[in-house]
Design an enzyme around this catalytic site. Structure first.
Site, PDB file in Angstrom:
ATOM      1  N   ASP A   1       0.930  -1.357   0.176  1.00  0.00           N
ATOM      2  CA  ASP A   1      -0.049   0.070   0.004  1.00  0.00           C
ATOM      3  C   ASP A   1       0.879   1.350   0.049  1.00  0.00           C
ATOM      4  OD1 ASP A   1      -2.480   1.265  -0.110  1.00  0.00           O
ATOM      5  OD2 ASP A   1      -2.389   1.586   2.159  1.00  0.00           O
TER       6      ASP A   1
ATOM      7  N   SER B   1      -6.563  12.902  -1.367  1.00  0.00           N
ATOM      8  CA  SER B   1      -6.351  11.304  -1.773  1.00  0.00           C
ATOM      9  C   SER B   1      -6.532  10.514  -0.449  1.00  0.00           C
ATOM     10  CB  SER B   1      -5.135  11.280  -2.192  1.00  0.00           C
ATOM     11  OG  SER B   1      -3.894  11.422  -1.340  1.00  0.00           O
TER      12      SER B   1
ATOM     13  N   GLN C   1      -5.079  -0.928  -7.480  1.00  0.00           N
ATOM     14  CA  GLN C   1      -5.845  -0.325  -6.278  1.00  0.00           C
ATOM     15  C   GLN C   1      -6.434   1.008  -6.893  1.00  0.00           C
ATOM     16  OE1 GLN C   1      -3.478   2.523  -3.545  1.00  0.00           O
ATOM     17  NE2 GLN C   1      -3.905   0.885  -1.983  1.00  0.00           N
TER      18      GLN C   1
END
Length: 285
Positions: free
Chosen positions: A200, A222, A274
């Site tokens: 991530d 974001s 993602q």
């Protein structure tokens, strides 16, 4: 590194109920998304024997609160002849912050092919992200950036880093070498959890690179919206892996980002996808 292993060594409360520490990420504002994914995967792994996770799919629902623990409830959806499925719900303040589905498989032989590892400089000689951002934080006096580089358990060496305080437009392809900061001995499922934690990191920034914007520069809002990961082979988190990322599309205040993780021998060991929020911030005046 000891802190990361402690974060992922979640506490079992009941047969399908676990508790993980909410603190320990790279920000005190919200829990790092990779941490919640890794803890949820750890909870699922603790309910499976003799099978290896080959994929996970997760949705981020609400920001996590780092000041309190996270409760993980595992649903043993299916135990089949070859595949096992688990669903995990992460809860704080009585509300879901993430839900995750993970699939496990018995070891099998089959046909094999893969895309080759990109030809990029190795990690030797590249500055670590902590060094790069630490110098920027010192020069700029940016306390938020300085806080993010303190004692981070994953060592990252970017091939073409972007200054997050003053970004310039660049290609969406983003290569980074990653590993944990010191040698570890851990079970294969824990190695996968650590790699899920690391997956991530940096991925979301691929979508912002072509637009010369950064959440640290105040241009965009974001956040990760979802996260999918496929494990193709064993991982050893304390060895260098090349994380090569790109962003084929951005639009509608979202960006779509992909990643491939190769070990040092050039084997493709994991793939990642993602979608993230990339909402422009309208500045006053």
């Amino acid at each position: 590194m000891t802190k990361l292993l402690r974060l992922l060594d979640i506490e079992q409360l009941e047969l399908n109920l676990f508790r993980g520490d909410g603190g320990g990420g790279d920000t005190v504002i919200r829990i790092f998304g990779g941490q919640v994914i890794a803890q949820a995967l750890a909870a699922a792994c603790r309910t499976v024997e003799g099978r290896t996770c080959h994929s996970l799919h997760a949705y981020f629902i609400r920001p996590g609160d780092p000041s309190i623990p996270v409760i993980y409830e595992v649903d043993r959806a299916r135990d089949g002849g070859s595949f096992t499925t688990r669903r995990v719900i992460a809860v704080q303040h009585g509300k879901q912050i993430l839900n995750l589905a993970a699939s496990f498989q018995v070891e099998e032989e089959g046909y094999h092919h893969q895309h080759d590892i990109p030809d990029v400089p190795g990690p030797e000689g590249l500055p670590s992200r902590s060094e790069f951002r630490g110098a920027l934080a010192e020069a700029s006096g940016n306390a938020r950036l300085a806080e993010m580089v303190k004692n981070f358990p994953i060592e990252i060496r970017e091939v073409d880093p972007v200054n997050p305080l003053a970004p310039v437009a660049s290609g969406d392809v983003n290569h980074a070498w990653i590993r944990v900061s010191r040698p570890i001995e851990a079970e294969p499922w824990m190695q996968q959890c650590i790699m899920a934690y690391a997956s991530d990191m940096n991925l979301l920034s691929s979508g912002s690179r072509p637009h010369a914007v950064s959440w640290l520069s105040g241009d965009i809002m974001s956040a990760s919206l979802d996260h999918a990961m496929w494990f193709h082979g064993p991982v050893k988190a304390d060895e260098w892996h090349l994380y090569t990322m790109d962003s084929p599309f951005a639009g509608g205040a979202r960006s779509f980002n992909r990643g491939r993780i190769y070990d040092r021998q050039g084997r493709l060991v994991a793939s990642v996808a993602q979608e993230g929020l990339m909402r422009p911030i309208k500045k006053k005046g």
